[in-house]
Design a protein around this motif. Structure first.
Motif, PDB file in Angstrom:
ATOM      1  N   CYS A   1      -8.240  -0.603  -0.358  1.00  0.00           N
ATOM      2  CA  CYS A   1      -7.147  -1.018   0.496  1.00  0.00           C
ATOM      3  C   CYS A   1      -7.533  -0.670   2.248  1.00  0.00           C
ATOM      4  CB  CYS A   1      -6.052  -0.671   0.505  1.00  0.00           C
ATOM      5  SG  CYS A   1      -4.819  -1.115   1.507  1.00  0.00           S
TER       6      CYS A   1
ATOM      7  N   MET B   1      -3.928   0.995  -6.205  1.00  0.00           N
ATOM      8  CA  MET B   1      -4.488   0.314  -5.263  1.00  0.00           C
ATOM      9  C   MET B   1      -5.764  -0.551  -5.624  1.00  0.00           C
ATOM     10  SD  MET B   1      -3.440   1.907  -2.974  1.00  0.00           S
ATOM     11  CE  MET B   1      -4.375   2.427  -1.331  1.00  0.00           C
TER      12      MET B   1
ATOM     13  N   CYS C   1      -4.161   2.492   6.064  1.00  0.00           N
ATOM     14  CA  CYS C   1      -5.592   3.725   4.544  1.00  0.00           C
ATOM     15  C   CYS C   1      -6.791   4.955   6.181  1.00  0.00           C
ATOM     16  CB  CYS C   1      -6.026   2.399   3.845  1.00  0.00           C
ATOM     17  SG  CYS C   1      -5.417   2.481   2.302  1.00  0.00           S
TER      18      CYS C   1
ATOM     19  N   CYS D   1      -6.153  -1.275   4.945  1.00  0.00           N
ATOM     20  CA  CYS D   1      -4.935  -1.299   5.714  1.00  0.00           C
ATOM     21  C   CYS D   1      -4.744  -0.813   7.025  1.00  0.00           C
ATOM     22  CB  CYS D   1      -4.395  -1.635   5.111  1.00  0.00           C
ATOM     23  SG  CYS D   1      -2.949   0.846   4.899  1.00  0.00           S
TER      24      CYS D   1
ATOM     25  N   CYS E   1       0.663  -1.572   0.029  1.00  0.00           N
ATOM     26  CA  CYS E   1      -0.127   0.852   0.755  1.00  0.00           C
ATOM     27  C   CYS E   1       1.284   1.474  -0.156  1.00  0.00           C
ATOM     28  CB  CYS E   1      -1.159  -0.124   1.077  1.00  0.00           C
ATOM     29  SG  CYS E   1      -1.787   1.472   1.248  1.00  0.00           S
TER      30      CYS E   1
HETATM   31 ZN    ZN Z   1      -3.930   1.297   2.727  1.00  0.00          ZN
END
Ligand code: ZN
Length: 637
Positions: free
Chosen positions: A162, A157, A167, A164, A124
């Protein structure tokens, strides 16, 4: 950096396996192949999808078996030979980073890593990956090597988003809300990629920056305004998205946008880069010609083997195909004549996968190319910018019209334009198209058209006698049922000074499904019925045509001929060697040239005027010929 006509993309995704890579690598042989293919620009690998670098990096991981500074040596040699050099950098596919730093991975909404089952992990750009690895590596490359630009691959992306921790945290800090799936998340992902590309732009300093898939049909702008030129990867092996048509469509789409662009195809037949087959010279010439004739710069992908070596036969063949388009370079450039616009809309996320292309788009390209029509594929921005210049706008079935486009099209029709809309949401089934004495079985159902005052029915439809239910499939497309009552197949609705045409069936989807040549005739009749006459007529099939204006005093008509073998490779036809032939060409033109020349041969071509048309006997000596017409600046007839 000026984008040259020919480029080579050297793919080097080389894992570290138990058998050492680069076992028999021969630098002299490798450089000899680059000289042999003689591309004007070469993309060399700095870092691959596995996270292996091909130069002695301090910030990243040097490939365990790398025998020398491959990037540095090749870049210096190429630069000495006057070539442009780009350094390839895999951004979001990075196996090593994903393995060593699970906290850098892109995660789905259930916190599962993307791509974990594939050969490379997905990381990412909102994680420390950018600051700790990407930017330091790019600074090394910029500082150490004589490259002209950076090529970013997999600026991606995941389309599902995403989620994560980086993010989630960033989204919370920016909005005060939790990150959840939906449009807000997609905007956030797009803005994250833009931010990453801007940082890369800054790290690249004065070097050129480009990114694969930075632009393509159906994709929102996202990063296209951050890069120096557009790059679209397009391969005929993407059969479901159009095969050879896809390259033409992508080139037309980029050309309509107006920025310099490069289309990447590959020397392999299959869609996978690791497949080491080799297309014939004829096939590469055809693909390169299609791209060049529509204003694009040509790039061909090759793949080093596990030894890092390149194949001499490949580079000999590439040279022949590069030379073939370079011979035409003095006759390229200019602006394609605007006649018919096909509106594509922005249908997908960034980056938009060709797998998502609706069949109406290649179907419409096939119809118009089959009619030798002069057409462009337009994004919303390109359409809104140039709308007044088109004689007609086609909206293929299934294409949504955003409000700005809808109101611009209303005004366009009111001012005398012709808008042809195919229906959306057509049920599966069968019906019969009746027109010009022909009855054609269509492979879709239809959407009934409402008739209002002032509307004109321009052709007819009949529903099938037997509703489609296997095994009651009509056994032959020429089967004509006894007549029940007909219904309107298309209606012309006057609006102000123009016409709105609505069809009850999606011609495009039908043509994509069947390739029925009678649909070409039916579609031609429909266009002529509403006053859209062809810009050019050719007495032989199989040409892709592009009429290009080069200032007031010159126009060029590019003819690229398609000759296919019956056998196929990876599901699409193999191009066979061209047999010279002559055909008749009629060009609708108010002006009369003082000279017509066949290029690149430089041969004078006689012509005559018949009514509104200029008529030529075109010698198609090679698969790509250009007819150059020169006018006196005040040469109005
Ligand atoms: Zn991310």
């Amino acid at each position: 950096m000026e984008l040259p006509l020919t480029a080579l993309h050297l793919d080097y995704h080389i894992p570290e396996l138990s058998i050492p890579a680069f076992g028999r690598f021969d630098m002299a042989h490798y450089l000899e192949q680059l000289r042999r293919s003689d591309a004007e620009a070469v993309t060399l690998f700095a870092k691959d999808h596995f996270g292996n670098s091909f130069y002695p990096t301090r910030a990243g991981h040097r490939h365990r078996d790398l025998p020398c500074d491959l990037l540095g040596t090749a870049a210096a040699e190429l630069r000495k030979a006057g070539k442009r050099v780009l350094a390839y950098y895999s951004l979001c596919w990075e196996k090593r980073a994903a393995d060593l730093h699970p906290e850098w991975r892109q995660l789905d909404a259930e916190n599962r890593p993307f791509g974990a089952e594939g050969p490379w992990g997905t990381v990412c750009v909102n994680s420390p990956y950018m600051e700790e690895l990407v930017l330091p590596q790019l600074r090394e490359i910029v500082e150490w090597y004589p490259v002209h630009g950076i090529f970013i691959d997999i600026a991606m992306m995941n389309p599902q988003g995403c989620f994560c921790p980086h993010c989630r945290e960033r989204f919370r800090a920016e909005t005060g809300r939790e990150l959840t799936p939906g449009p807000g998340q997609r905007r956030f992902a797009a803005e994250s990629m833009r931010r990453a590309l801007r940082k890369i732009r800054e790290a690249a300093g004065s070097l050129a920056l480009c990114a694969n898939a930075s632009w393509g049909i159906g994709q929102p702008v996202e990063i296209a305004d951050i890069v120096d030129f557009l790059v679209v990867e397009s391969q005929p092996a993407h059969v479901s998205s159009g095969g050879y048509l896809l390259q033409m469509m992508q080139a037309k789409y980029c050309h309509a946008d107006g920025r310099p662009f490069q289309i990447i195809t590959v020397r392999f037949h299959g869609g996978g880069w690791g497949e080491l087959s080799l297309k014939s010279r004829e096939q590469l010439c055809y693909e390169f010609s299609l791209i060049a004739a529509h204003g694009g710069r040509v790039c061909c992908g090759d793949q080093g083997d596990y030894d890092g070596n390149l194949d001499a036969g490949t580079h000999r063949t590439l040279r022949e195909a590069f030379d073939f388009v370079r011979e035409r370079e003095p006759f390229l450039g200019g602006r394609a004549r605007r006649h018919i616009a096909v509106y594509c809309g922005e249908q997908g996320s960034f980056p938009f996968s060709v797998d998502e292309l609706p069949p109406e788009l290649p179907g419409m390209a096939g119809l118009l190319a089959g009619l030798n029509e002069q057409f462009e594929f337009c994004s919303s921005a390109a359409l809104l910018r140039n709308l007044e210049h088109y004689a007609a706008v086609l909206v293929p079935g299934g294409t949504a019209l955003p409000e700005a486009v809808r109101s611009a099209l209303d005004a366009y029709v009111g001012n005398g334009g012709v808008l042809i809309r195919e229906p959306s949401g057509v049920p599966e089934g069968h019906c019969y198209w009746e027109d010009g004495g022909e009855t054609i079985l269509l492979r879709t159902g239809y959407r009934p058209l409402e008739l209002r005052d002032g509307d004109r029915v321009i052709t007819g439809l009949r529903p099938p006698l037997v509703p489609y239910a296997p095994p009651g499939v009509p056994w032959r497309s020429s089967f004509t049922p006894p007549a029940p009552e007909g219904v309107p197949g298309a209606v012309a609705r006057p609006r102000g000074a123009g016409l709105l045409i609505e069809t009850a069936v999606p011609f495009s989807r039908n043509f994509w499904r069947t390739g029925d040549t009678r649909l070409l005739r039916a579609f031609r009749r429909l266009l002529e019925e509403v006053g859209i006459t062809p810009a050019v007529r050719i007495s032989a099939p199989g040409f892709d045509v592009n009429i290009v204006d080069d200032g007031d005093a010159r126009e060029r008509i590019h003819f690229v001929h398609y000759s296919a073998e019956r056998n196929t490779m990876a599901g699409y036809p193999v191009i066979r060697p061209h047999t010279p032939f002559t055909c008749r060409v009629s060009l609708r033109s108010r002006r009369c040239p003082f000279r017509a020349t066949l290029q690149p041969a430089g041969r004078n071509i006689p012509f005559s005027r018949e009514g509104e048309e200029l008529c030529f006997e075109l010698p198609a000596d090679t698969p790509y010929v250009i007819l150059e017409l020169e006018y006196q600046p005040e040469g109005e007839l």
